[in-house]
Enzyme design. Structure first.
Site, PDB file in Angstrom:
ATOM      1  N   SER A 136       0.824  -1.200   0.000  1.00 19.96           N
ATOM      2  CA  SER A 136       0.000   0.000   0.000  1.00 19.96           C
ATOM      3  C   SER A 136       0.868   1.263   0.000  1.00 19.96           C
ATOM      4  O   SER A 136       1.653   1.462  -0.919  1.00 19.96           O
ATOM      5  CB  SER A 136      -0.970  -0.038   1.182  1.00 19.96           C
ATOM      6  OG  SER A 136      -1.983   0.927   1.039  1.00 19.96           O
ATOM      7  N   ASP A 191     -10.280  -5.027  -3.885  1.00 21.97           N
ATOM      8  CA  ASP A 191      -9.738  -3.999  -2.983  1.00 21.97           C
ATOM      9  C   ASP A 191     -10.649  -2.771  -2.981  1.00 21.97           C
ATOM     10  O   ASP A 191     -10.773  -2.091  -3.999  1.00 21.97           O
ATOM     11  CB  ASP A 191      -8.327  -3.618  -3.450  1.00 21.97           C
ATOM     12  CG  ASP A 191      -7.573  -2.786  -2.435  1.00 21.97           C
ATOM     13  OD1 ASP A 191      -8.217  -2.067  -1.647  1.00 21.97           O
ATOM     14  OD2 ASP A 191      -6.333  -2.844  -2.426  1.00 21.97           O
ATOM     15  N   HIS A 225      -8.104  -5.308   0.481  1.00 17.50           N
ATOM     16  CA  HIS A 225      -6.862  -4.571   0.721  1.00 17.50           C
ATOM     17  C   HIS A 225      -6.068  -5.325   1.776  1.00 17.50           C
ATOM     18  O   HIS A 225      -6.048  -4.963   2.962  1.00 17.50           O
ATOM     19  CB  HIS A 225      -7.159  -3.144   1.174  1.00 17.50           C
ATOM     20  CG  HIS A 225      -5.978  -2.223   1.088  1.00 17.50           C
ATOM     21  ND1 HIS A 225      -5.400  -1.881  -0.115  1.00 17.50           N
ATOM     22  CD2 HIS A 225      -5.258  -1.590   2.039  1.00 17.50           C
ATOM     23  CE1 HIS A 225      -4.376  -1.077   0.109  1.00 17.50           C
ATOM     24  NE2 HIS A 225      -4.269  -0.885   1.411  1.00 17.50           N
TER      25      HIS A 225
END
Length: 247
Positions: A136, A191, A225
């Site tokens: 991320s 996600d 995610h």
């Protein structure tokens, strides 16, 4: 919102999110090589997390000659999360392709990671035996750092992320020595925080910056995610390919 980009816990991966670290520059979480270290992986966690989560994952898939270094981001207010203070590599002001970005913060964070790479070189591991990666926000920083670095790296692992300051490329990468670097880019198809379209836009941009044949873009059905066992195995295989043993 404090867990906005944090790696979600998974019983299969035994991931722990150890947050609330109030130290500005604690020592990295390290998984030492089982024998003499001839290569290293530097991996950057996501927003609100610490290096411990990923150090635990790498401990489960480690290669005997590789040292795994998982630094902790400094604690700072994050605009996107209502100015709450949390571990963050740089400020995130907003989401979306046209969102304002923390230009100076991203560049300073990249310089800090380059200094960490230099330290490993001083410790005896040449930069071309170092894989840089992240999840991320950490993955975004790993891409920016590698593409603006004068340190020739072995590869980049970019998970569930995007390319920061993308409008500055390819100019920012004009003098980079990593135009032929191997990149493993991974993204979950489900996600909700960094949507798959961000990953798709990123890989297309990367193809204009580095050798397209060296980019491997993998997606995972139903993965949010987070991470999943298949992705972790793909990371392990990439590391083993980019950092083979020295005979």
């Amino acid at each position: 919102m404090a867990s906005f980009f944090r790696l979600k816990s998974s019983s299969k991966l035994s991931v722990r999110c150890m947050c609330g670290n109030n130290m500005s520059a604690p020592l990295p979480a390290i998984v030492p090589a089982a024998r003499k270290a001839t290569a290293a992986v530097i991996f950057l966690h996501g927003l609100g997390d610490t290096g411990h989560s990923w150090a635990e994952i790498f401990a489960g898939i480690r290669t005997s000659h590789v040292k795994y270094i998982c630094p902790h981001a400094p604690v700072m207010p994050v605009t996107l999360n209502m100015n709450m203070a949390m571990p963050s590599w740089f400020d995130i002001i907003g989401l979306g392709p046209d969102a304002e970005e923390d230009d100076s913060g991203i560049k300073q964070a990249a310089d800090n990671i380059k200094a960490l790479i230099d330290q490993e070189v001083k410790n005896g591991i040449p930069s071309h035996r170092i894989v840089l990666g992240g999840f991320s926000q950490g993955g975004a920083l790993s891409l920016y750092t590698a593409l603006t670095s004068q340190q020739r790296l072995a590869g980049v692992v970019a998970l569930s992320c995007w390319l920061p300051l993308r409008s500055s490329f390819p100019q920012a990468a004009a003098n980079s020595v990593n135009k032929e670097i191997g990149i493993l880019q991974c993204h979950g198809e489900a996600d909700p925080l960094v949507p798959l379209v961000f990953g798709c836009l990123t890989v297309e941009k990367l193809k204009s910056i580095v050798l397209p044949a060296n980019i491997n873009f993998k997606t995972y059905p139903r993965m949010p995610h987070s991470s999943c066992p298949q992705e972790i195995m793909d990371i392990k295989q990439f590391i083993e390919k980019q950092l083979p043993p020295i005979s």
